[in-house]
Design an enzyme around this catalytic site. Structure first.
Site, PDB file in Angstrom:
ATOM      1  CG  HIS A   6      -1.842   1.245   1.857  1.00 57.10           C
ATOM      2  ND1 HIS A   6      -1.978   2.212   2.088  1.00 57.10           N
ATOM      3  CD2 HIS A   6      -2.613   1.561   0.528  1.00 57.10           C
ATOM      4  CE1 HIS A   6      -2.772   2.890   1.775  1.00 57.10           C
ATOM      5  NE2 HIS A   6      -3.390   2.441   1.119  1.00 57.10           N
ATOM      6  NE  ARG A   7      -1.434   5.860   0.837  1.00 57.95           N
ATOM      7  CZ  ARG A   7      -2.349   6.410   2.654  1.00 57.95           C
ATOM      8  NH1 ARG A   7      -1.363   6.930   3.237  1.00 57.95           N
ATOM      9  NH2 ARG A   7      -3.522   6.543   2.828  1.00 57.95           N
ATOM     10  CD  GLU A  33      -2.846   2.835  -2.864  1.00 57.43           C
ATOM     11  OE1 GLU A  33      -4.286   2.997  -2.698  1.00 57.43           O
ATOM     12  OE2 GLU A  33      -1.929   2.556  -2.490  1.00 57.43           O
ATOM     13  CG  ASP A  35      -2.621   6.550  -2.705  1.00 55.38           C
ATOM     14  OD1 ASP A  35      -3.759   6.642  -3.133  1.00 55.38           O
ATOM     15  OD2 ASP A  35      -2.411   6.892  -2.677  1.00 55.38           O
ATOM     16  CG  HIS A  48      -3.177   9.165   0.323  1.00 53.15           C
ATOM     17  ND1 HIS A  48      -3.825   9.965   1.368  1.00 53.15           N
ATOM     18  CD2 HIS A  48      -4.364   7.816  -0.112  1.00 53.15           C
ATOM     19  CE1 HIS A  48      -5.068   9.182   1.721  1.00 53.15           C
ATOM     20  NE2 HIS A  48      -5.295   8.039   0.748  1.00 53.15           N
ATOM     21  CD  GLU A 108      -7.404   5.302  -3.528  1.00 52.66           C
ATOM     22  OE1 GLU A 108      -6.695   4.765  -3.258  1.00 52.66           O
ATOM     23  OE2 GLU A 108      -8.209   6.399  -3.981  1.00 52.66           O
ATOM     24  CE  LYS A 110      -6.953   8.941  -2.760  1.00 52.26           C
ATOM     25  NZ  LYS A 110      -7.505   7.906  -1.771  1.00 52.26           N
ATOM     26  CG  ASP A 230       0.561   0.850   5.610  1.00 56.46           C
ATOM     27  OD1 ASP A 230      -0.353   1.629   4.401  1.00 56.46           O
ATOM     28  OD2 ASP A 230      -0.032   1.307   6.404  1.00 56.46           O
TER      29      ASP A 230
HETATM   30  O1  G3P Z   1      -6.717   1.113  -2.958  1.00 58.06           O
HETATM   31  C1  G3P Z   1      -6.204   0.677  -1.345  1.00 58.06           C
HETATM   32  C2  G3P Z   1      -6.394   2.036  -0.666  1.00 58.06           C
HETATM   33  O2  G3P Z   1      -5.394   2.999  -0.580  1.00 58.06           O
HETATM   34  C3  G3P Z   1      -7.851   3.242  -0.587  1.00 58.06           C
HETATM   35  O3  G3P Z   1      -7.857   4.409   0.585  1.00 58.06           O
HETATM   36  O4  G3P Z   1      -7.293   6.537   1.602  1.00 58.06           O
HETATM   37  O5  G3P Z   1      -5.380   4.572   1.255  1.00 58.06           O
HETATM   38  O6  G3P Z   1      -6.168   5.369  -0.948  1.00 58.06           O
HETATM   39  P1  G3P Z   1      -6.129   5.519   0.742  1.00 58.06           P
HETATM   40 MG    MG Z   2      -4.795   4.974  -2.385  1.00 62.81          MG
END
Ligand code: G3P
Ligand code: MG
Length: 241
Positions: A6-7, A33, A35, A48, A108, A110, A230
């Site tokens: 994640h990120r 992943e 953003d 993000h 993603e 955003k 994470d």
């Molecule tokens: O894609 C999963 C997650 O990243 C969604 O929420 O706020 O972390 O971008 P957020």
């Molecule tokens: Mg995200």
């Protein structure tokens, strides 16, 4: 067990930076992943929040800052001194990094109120076309249904997943409208009956952001396909137990 960093590997490097993505590649995570949103001069950048305030040494709204302004900021120091000098990456730089590795990217899209969603999608789509990316190596997600409809129009062969914190009652109509591949949701709100129903309808289910494997141990049996976390390292360690 499918895992997305994640990120990037954001527990070990500042989120959404080249260091975080490099660490995910080195660690052998199959998916990352990130953003993305547009700078004021129309370049997709990887960050993000709506503002740069939390993850850089500057302040301001991302979509109101030029790429040069954004990249003049330090995006690593807030995390630790080791990452001093880290920049907010462009989406293009992350795509270039990952193209030659066997790692797939969940992009993603955003959006915030007032954003130019069609331009974001058109610009991201053009970048992917220019890079000649393998569609199998990509997946789009968004909380914004409009973005998923737009990106489908530009790149129909790249899979799409809808993001919800809590899956709504009318999810099926929306999933049908975007011709979804997957449903991405906050693991804290997903129920076993919801998971079973979505699986029976043929969707993959991705949960964000469980950072301790024990939290979601039973979810794999419900049919959940992927954890977006994470801490990919903790899942690998749990597997070895
Ligand atoms: O894609 C999963 C997650 O990243 C969604 O929420 O706020 O972390 O971008 P957020
Ligand atoms: Mg995200």
């Amino acid at each position: 067990m499918k895992i997305t960093a994640h990120r990037g590997l954001s527990s070990q490097a500042p989120e959404n930076t080249m260091s975080a993505f490099l660490k995910a590649i080195e660690f052998g995570v199959p998916w990352i992943e990130l953003d993305t949103q547009l700078s004021s001069d129309g370049i997709p950048v990887v960050i993000h929040d709506q503002t740069v305030n939390r993850c850089t040494n500057g302040s301001g709204i991302v979509t109101q800052m030029s790429l040069a302004d954004l990249q003049s900021l330090d995006a690593g120091l807030w995390f630790s001194d080791t990452f001093r000098g880290e920049k907010i990456p462009t989406l293009e730089s992350v795509l270039s990094l990952t193209k030659n590795h066997s790692i797939a990217i969940n992009i993603e899209l955003k959006t915030s109120p007032g954003d130019d969603v069609p331009t974001l999608c058109e610009t991201v789509a053009q970048l992917i076309i220019d890079k000649q990316f393998n569609p199998e190596q990509l997946l789009f997600s968004s909380f914004d249904t409009r973005a998923l409809i737009e990106i489908k129009r530009h790149l129909p062969t790249i899979r799409r997943g809808h993001l919800w914190q809590e899956i709504p009652e009318d999810a099926e109509a929306t999933l049908h409208e975007i011709d979804a591949f997957s449903v991405h949701c906050d693991y804290r709100f997903l129920t076993k009956p919801q998971a079973r129903r979505l699986k029976a309808q043929g969707y993959e289910i991705y949960c964000y952001t469980p950072n301790f494997p024990a939290l979601v141990k039973s979810y794999w049996n419900w049919g959940v396909d992927m954890m977006i976390t994470d801490t990919p390292q903790s899942y690998l360690e749990a597997k070895q137990d």
